[in-house]
Design an enzyme around this catalytic site. Structure first.
Site, PDB file in Angstrom:
ATOM      1  N   HIS A  78      -9.997   8.464   1.470  1.00 63.10           N
ATOM      2  CA  HIS A  78      -9.180   8.269  -0.154  1.00 63.10           C
ATOM      3  C   HIS A  78     -10.436   8.672  -1.055  1.00 63.10           C
ATOM      4  O   HIS A  78     -11.718   9.143  -0.942  1.00 63.10           O
ATOM      5  CB  HIS A  78      -8.852   6.907  -0.066  1.00 63.10           C
ATOM      6  CG  HIS A  78      -9.812   6.050   0.205  1.00 63.10           C
ATOM      7  ND1 HIS A  78     -10.118   5.337   0.660  1.00 63.10           N
ATOM      8  CD2 HIS A  78     -10.705   5.579  -0.673  1.00 63.10           C
ATOM      9  CE1 HIS A  78     -10.631   4.350   1.238  1.00 63.10           C
ATOM     10  NE2 HIS A  78     -11.612   4.627  -0.014  1.00 63.10           N
ATOM     11  N   TYR A  95      -7.731   6.530  -4.604  1.00 56.75           N
ATOM     12  CA  TYR A  95      -6.271   6.334  -4.426  1.00 56.75           C
ATOM     13  C   TYR A  95      -6.322   7.463  -3.454  1.00 56.75           C
ATOM     14  O   TYR A  95      -7.750   8.038  -3.333  1.00 56.75           O
ATOM     15  CB  TYR A  95      -5.976   6.996  -5.430  1.00 56.75           C
ATOM     16  CG  TYR A  95      -5.593   5.854  -7.130  1.00 56.75           C
ATOM     17  CD1 TYR A  95      -3.655   5.811  -6.877  1.00 56.75           C
ATOM     18  CD2 TYR A  95      -6.466   6.059  -7.531  1.00 56.75           C
ATOM     19  CE1 TYR A  95      -4.219   4.849  -7.747  1.00 56.75           C
ATOM     20  CE2 TYR A  95      -6.424   4.352  -8.776  1.00 56.75           C
ATOM     21  CZ  TYR A  95      -5.093   4.375  -8.784  1.00 56.75           C
ATOM     22  OH  TYR A  95      -4.732   3.356 -10.172  1.00 56.75           O
ATOM     23  N   THR A  96      -4.734   7.505  -2.562  1.00 57.07           N
ATOM     24  CA  THR A  96      -5.221   8.614  -1.704  1.00 57.07           C
ATOM     25  C   THR A  96      -4.444   9.795  -2.266  1.00 57.07           C
ATOM     26  O   THR A  96      -2.729  10.039  -2.565  1.00 57.07           O
ATOM     27  CB  THR A  96      -4.424   8.511  -0.236  1.00 57.07           C
ATOM     28  OG1 THR A  96      -5.655   7.430   0.346  1.00 57.07           O
ATOM     29  CG2 THR A  96      -4.382   9.375   0.490  1.00 57.07           C
ATOM     30  N   CYS A 250       0.493   0.071   5.494  1.00 55.85           N
ATOM     31  CA  CYS A 250      -0.181   0.178   4.419  1.00 55.85           C
ATOM     32  C   CYS A 250       0.215  -0.140   3.358  1.00 55.85           C
ATOM     33  O   CYS A 250       1.555   0.354   3.429  1.00 55.85           O
ATOM     34  CB  CYS A 250      -0.615   1.976   4.189  1.00 55.85           C
ATOM     35  SG  CYS A 250      -1.970   2.189   2.341  1.00 55.85           S
TER      36      CYS A 250
END
Length: 276
Positions: A78, A95-96, A250
């Site tokens: 990420h 954030y990815t 997740c």
């Protein structure tokens, strides 16, 4: 006459050499690996070129990269984004991106903006032309094709983004035969992020990608899961415990804890689990 023949041979040799050099240069240009833009030590700024609202509190942000370059983010990793909250104080959050390094010249984030979220405030205020400071890559998960025979994925809300990145990496690689099983939980049907893309993958790759949606507040006639992700849902829609499979999770903290407990009860060892 002999002199002319020798001259012709020399000229021909020079021409052949020139063509060979040109071909080598062209091959090198078109096959060289695009340059990655990330720096793990310092923030670099990237311009927002497109913002698209997906629902009342979710937007898709497209950021430009230098020509012919990529973000340089390994699958499963990420980035860290920096902004300012409503009080003007600096905030940094991971954030990815939903893009891969096969996407040249840009990267995209899908961001859920919470009412009191500090970084949410920054993204809510961002407009096209603004710049976002980004640093990376970062993360403990490292993926390589074929490392397992199957992934089970337990995602909640915006926790879909790292799963989506991995799903794309697997399905877009013809040599990767990994099977993917996604259980994706949300409150309402409108909260399901990237549903069109996920359904498209399920339709195009029915033998290796399956998705099961779970809603806490389902609409009338809903044929997916209802309530919270249960042990029975995991048993039915994820690969069974085995040394060559892995279950990824997740979501919100409470969901991650609940999923870890469910997985342990179902016989998945700690080596078979990973929290993204």
């Amino acid at each position: 006459m002999e002199f002319l023949q020798r001259s012709g041979i020399v000229v021909l040799g020079i021409a052949v050499a020139f063509v060979a050099v040109a071909i080598t240069a062209a091959y090198s240009y078109f096959t060289k690996k695009p340059q990655g833009c990330l720096d793990p030590q310092r923030f670099k700024e990237f311009q927002l070129v497109k913002r698209k609202h997906l629902n009342q509190n979710v937007a898709r942000f497209k950021f430009a990269l230098p020509t012919s370059s990529v973000l340089g983010l390994p699958v499963g990793q990420h980035i860290r984004c920096r902004g300012k909250d409503s009080q003007g104080e600096e905030v940094i959050k991971p954030y990815t991106p939903i893009t891969l390094d096969s996407d040249i010249g840009y990267f995209e984030l899908v961001v859920k903006m919470y009412p009191n979220g500090r970084m949410s405030h920054h993204f809510r205020k961002m407009k096209e032309g603004d710049y976002l400071p980004v640093k990376g890559p970062k993360g403990r998960f490292k993926y390589k094709p074929g490392q397992v025979t199957a992934f089970g994925m337990l995602a909640g809300g915006s926790g879909i983004t790292p799963m989506f990145q991995l799903i794309r990496a697997v399905l877009e690689n013809p040599k990767d035969k990994t099977n993917l099983h996604l259980v994706y939980a949300n409150v309402t049907v409108d909260d399901i992020l990237l549903k069109e893309e996920l359904d498209g993958f399920a339709c195009k790759f029915p033998n290796c990608f399956k998705v099961y949606y779970v809603l806490n507040q389902p609409p009338e006639g809903w044929n997916g899961g209802t309530g919270y992700v249960s042990e029975e849902m995991i048993r039915s829609h994820c690969p069974a415990p085995a040394p060559d499979i892995q279950i990824l999770r997740c979501g919100p903290p409470a969901m991650n804890l609940a999923m870890a407990a469910h997985l342990s009860m179902l016989g998945y060892s700690s080596e078979m689990q990973f929290e993204l």
